[in-house]
Design an enzyme around this catalytic site. Structure first.
Site, PDB file in Angstrom:
ATOM      1  N   SER A 236      40.017   5.970  -9.732  1.00 55.32           N
ATOM      2  CA  SER A 236      38.987   6.876  -9.229  1.00 55.32           C
ATOM      3  C   SER A 236      37.615   6.258  -9.461  1.00 55.32           C
ATOM      4  O   SER A 236      37.498   5.164 -10.029  1.00 55.32           O
ATOM      5  CB  SER A 236      39.072   8.234  -9.937  1.00 55.32           C
ATOM      6  OG  SER A 236      38.734   8.083 -11.307  1.00 55.32           O
ATOM      7  N   LYS A 237      36.566   6.992  -9.069  1.00 59.64           N
ATOM      8  CA  LYS A 237      35.207   6.477  -9.216  1.00 59.64           C
ATOM      9  C   LYS A 237      34.822   6.264 -10.679  1.00 59.64           C
ATOM     10  O   LYS A 237      33.987   5.424 -10.990  1.00 59.64           O
ATOM     11  CB  LYS A 237      34.203   7.422  -8.556  1.00 59.64           C
ATOM     12  CG  LYS A 237      34.154   7.277  -7.038  1.00 59.64           C
ATOM     13  CD  LYS A 237      32.941   7.973  -6.458  1.00 59.64           C
ATOM     14  CE  LYS A 237      32.802   7.662  -4.968  1.00 59.64           C
ATOM     15  NZ  LYS A 237      31.596   8.291  -4.393  1.00 59.64           N
ATOM     16  N   ARG A 238      35.438   7.032 -11.568  1.00 53.67           N
ATOM     17  CA  ARG A 238      35.059   6.886 -12.981  1.00 53.67           C
ATOM     18  C   ARG A 238      35.514   5.534 -13.541  1.00 53.67           C
ATOM     19  O   ARG A 238      35.037   5.107 -14.595  1.00 53.67           O
ATOM     20  CB  ARG A 238      35.627   8.033 -13.816  1.00 53.67           C
ATOM     21  CG  ARG A 238      37.127   8.057 -13.969  1.00 53.67           C
ATOM     22  CD  ARG A 238      37.576   9.318 -14.711  1.00 53.67           C
ATOM     23  NE  ARG A 238      39.021   9.415 -14.780  1.00 53.67           N
ATOM     24  CZ  ARG A 238      39.757   8.864 -15.726  1.00 53.67           C
ATOM     25  NH1 ARG A 238      39.175   8.143 -16.677  1.00 53.67           N
ATOM     26  NH2 ARG A 238      41.072   9.009 -15.735  1.00 53.67           N
ATOM     27  N   HIS A 239      36.406   4.850 -12.839  1.00 49.79           N
ATOM     28  CA  HIS A 239      36.807   3.500 -13.241  1.00 49.79           C
ATOM     29  C   HIS A 239      35.871   2.440 -12.654  1.00 49.79           C
ATOM     30  O   HIS A 239      36.085   1.242 -12.847  1.00 49.79           O
ATOM     31  CB  HIS A 239      38.243   3.213 -12.799  1.00 49.79           C
ATOM     32  CG  HIS A 239      39.266   4.102 -13.424  1.00 49.79           C
ATOM     33  ND1 HIS A 239      39.906   5.113 -12.720  1.00 49.79           N
ATOM     34  CD2 HIS A 239      39.739   4.167 -14.699  1.00 49.79           C
ATOM     35  CE1 HIS A 239      40.745   5.739 -13.533  1.00 49.79           C
ATOM     36  NE2 HIS A 239      40.666   5.186 -14.736  1.00 49.79           N
ATOM     37  N   GLY A 240      34.877   2.877 -11.931  1.00 53.58           N
ATOM     38  CA  GLY A 240      33.949   1.932 -11.307  1.00 53.58           C
ATOM     39  C   GLY A 240      34.327   1.566  -9.889  1.00 53.58           C
ATOM     40  O   GLY A 240      33.624   0.793  -9.237  1.00 53.58           O
TER      41      GLY A 240
END
Length: 465
Positions: A236-240
């Site tokens: 997801s976006k939280r992984h960059g």
């Protein structure tokens, strides 16, 4: 002939997981000299947006994943689905159900209370209802013990048939459900291989039931592992991770992203870097790893740096122009721009960095980094800059060794450290204290630009008195 497809839902932008699925389908089709089809599963009218269609198309084109047919849109194919639904109904393989949402919800609650898995109980199966308002069409699931299919990656997969109820294939509003639309599309488009994420494995039995009801052999299935974040959770976006077009904006080359996506769960020996042509030649499903791949931003950046360093300068220029829109590139020769790129390509990890590094080649007057200017453009260096201006015609810009000898002699005769002279010239020419080598810079800029910038640096020194 091999025919694959990529069927995104236009409910968001194209992200890495979807792009990898598209890539594997595209590579498999190209490797086998087959066809790659693009279609949009846009029957979710509330969430499907035209801007997402445009975004996905732009992302695929930027990556170079051109399709041979399409794009098709499920929303434009409703009559086709209705025709196949009518065929199943007339052959007694599907029936209309008048159970309302409220009734179905009540049945579900009762089954849960009894500790049973919720499923439709076949209330309307033998009512012989015809089409009508509020009636959905359900398929008659045959009374068999299990559904078996051979996955190209995982081998035989078996599902107990008792877990599947008479599911809806056409809603009461006349639109198809996901499973029905997918099967009809794959039949009518001649899809031979369905390569998709392993989160679709549980969908396959229902789709096989529809194929069997229509008397059509299912395509070959290959379910590839999901892409996970570094912590093992779904990417997801939280992984960059960004959308494909965000990677474009961040200065990644399409072939670098293609290289990275291909290596997420697929490999060919120890080879790390692949051109698109090599991927087409070497790609096969047997080399797909069944373990989930993990996204690594640093690895992606390293691959991008590799391809910037090892790409043809004309290729880099075409992609770099996107980041140089504010400059009038037409006033420069292609030779000048390509030479400028050559001096910074080994120092750039992204095209954004390259655009920043190359800026001093594209302006009439450079902007000084004031700390660097005040540190190196000082009064004691002024006579040396004047000397360099006077000697410009004699400075050997075609011979790096003699060029270095000139500056060493200048240092020895003046008693000023070579480093301080070089930094002063560097700031004068680029505005910064960090840049490619002076030899490279002066050779690209040419004596006329060098002279103009050195004279401006002299004016700056004079103004600081």
């Amino acid at each position: 002939m091999v025919v694959t497809r990529f069927p995104p839902s236009p409910t968001g932008h194209l992200h890495l997981g979807g792009a990898r699925t598209a890539l594997f389908n595209w590579l498999f089709a190209r490797h086998n000299k087959g066809k790659f089809i693009l279609r949009f599963e846009d029957t979710d009218r509330e969430r499907s947006k035209p801007e997402y269609v445009d975004s996905i198309i732009s992302a695929l084109k930027w990556l170079g994943l051109e399709w041979d047919e399409g794009p098709y849109f499920q929303s434009e194919r409703i009559e086709i689905y209705q025709k196949y639904a009518k065929k199943l109904f007339e052959e007694g393989k599907a029936y209309y159900c008048e159970c309302s949402k409220e009734v179905l919800e009540k049945k579900k609650e009762e089954m849960l209370k009894r500790g049973l898995k919720p499923r439709y109980d076949g209330t309307c199966r033998d009512k012989n209802l015809g089409p009508g308002e509020g009636r959905a069409l359900r398929i008659k699931v045959p009374e068999i013990e299990e559904i078996i299919f051979e996955d190209l990656l995982r081998g035989k997969i078996v599902f107990p048939a008792e877990e599947i109820d008479d599911f809806i294939i056409m809603r009461s509003d006349g639109t198809p459900t996901y499973h029905f639309a997918v099967v009809i599309d794959d039949i009518t488009m001649g899809i031979t291989h369905v390569i998709r994420g392993d989160d679709h494995i549980s969908n396959t039995p229902k789709q096989i039931i529809i194929y069997n009801a229509l008397g059509v052999n299912p395509p070959e299935f290959a379910h590839i592992p999901m892409v996970l974040g570094s912590d093992g959770a779904r990417l997801s976006k939280r992984h960059g991770a960004k959308s494909v077009l965000e990677y474009k904006e961040a200065g990644f080359l399409p072939k670098a992203l293609i290289n990275y996506l291909a290596r997420l769960g697929w490999g060919y020996g120890d080879q790390e870097y692949f051109t698109v042509e090599e991927l087409i030649e070497k790609f096969d499903l047997q080399s797909v790893n069944l373990s989930p791949a993990r996204f690594d931003q640093d690895k992606l950046l390293a691959i991008n740096a590799y391809w910037i360093k090892n790409s043809d300068n004309k290729y880099l220029l075409e992609h770099l122009k996107y980041f140089l829109k504010s400059y009038d590139l037409d006033k420069f020769s292609e030779e000048y721009l390509l030479s400028a790129i050559e001096t910074v390509k080994t120092r750039s990890k992204t095209l954004v960095e390259m655009a920043e590094m190359i800026e001093f080649y594209l302006v009439e007057e450079v902007s000084y980094d004031l700390d660097g200017a005040k540190k190196f453009l000082v009064s004691e260096i002024k006579p040396l800059l004047q000397k360099i201006v006077e000697d410009l015609e004699e400075i050997p810009l075609e011979n790096e060794k003699k060029f270095e000898e000139y500056f060493r002699e200048l240092s020895e005769k003046s008693g000023i450290k070579l480093k301080n002279i070089a930094q002063a010239v560097r700031v004068a020419l680029t505005g910064k204290a960090v840049s490619p080598s002076l030899f490279e810079i002066m050779k690209v800029l040419g004596k006329e630009r060098v002279e103009k910038r050195l004279k401006r640096a002299l004016d700056f020194i004079e103004s600081q008195r």
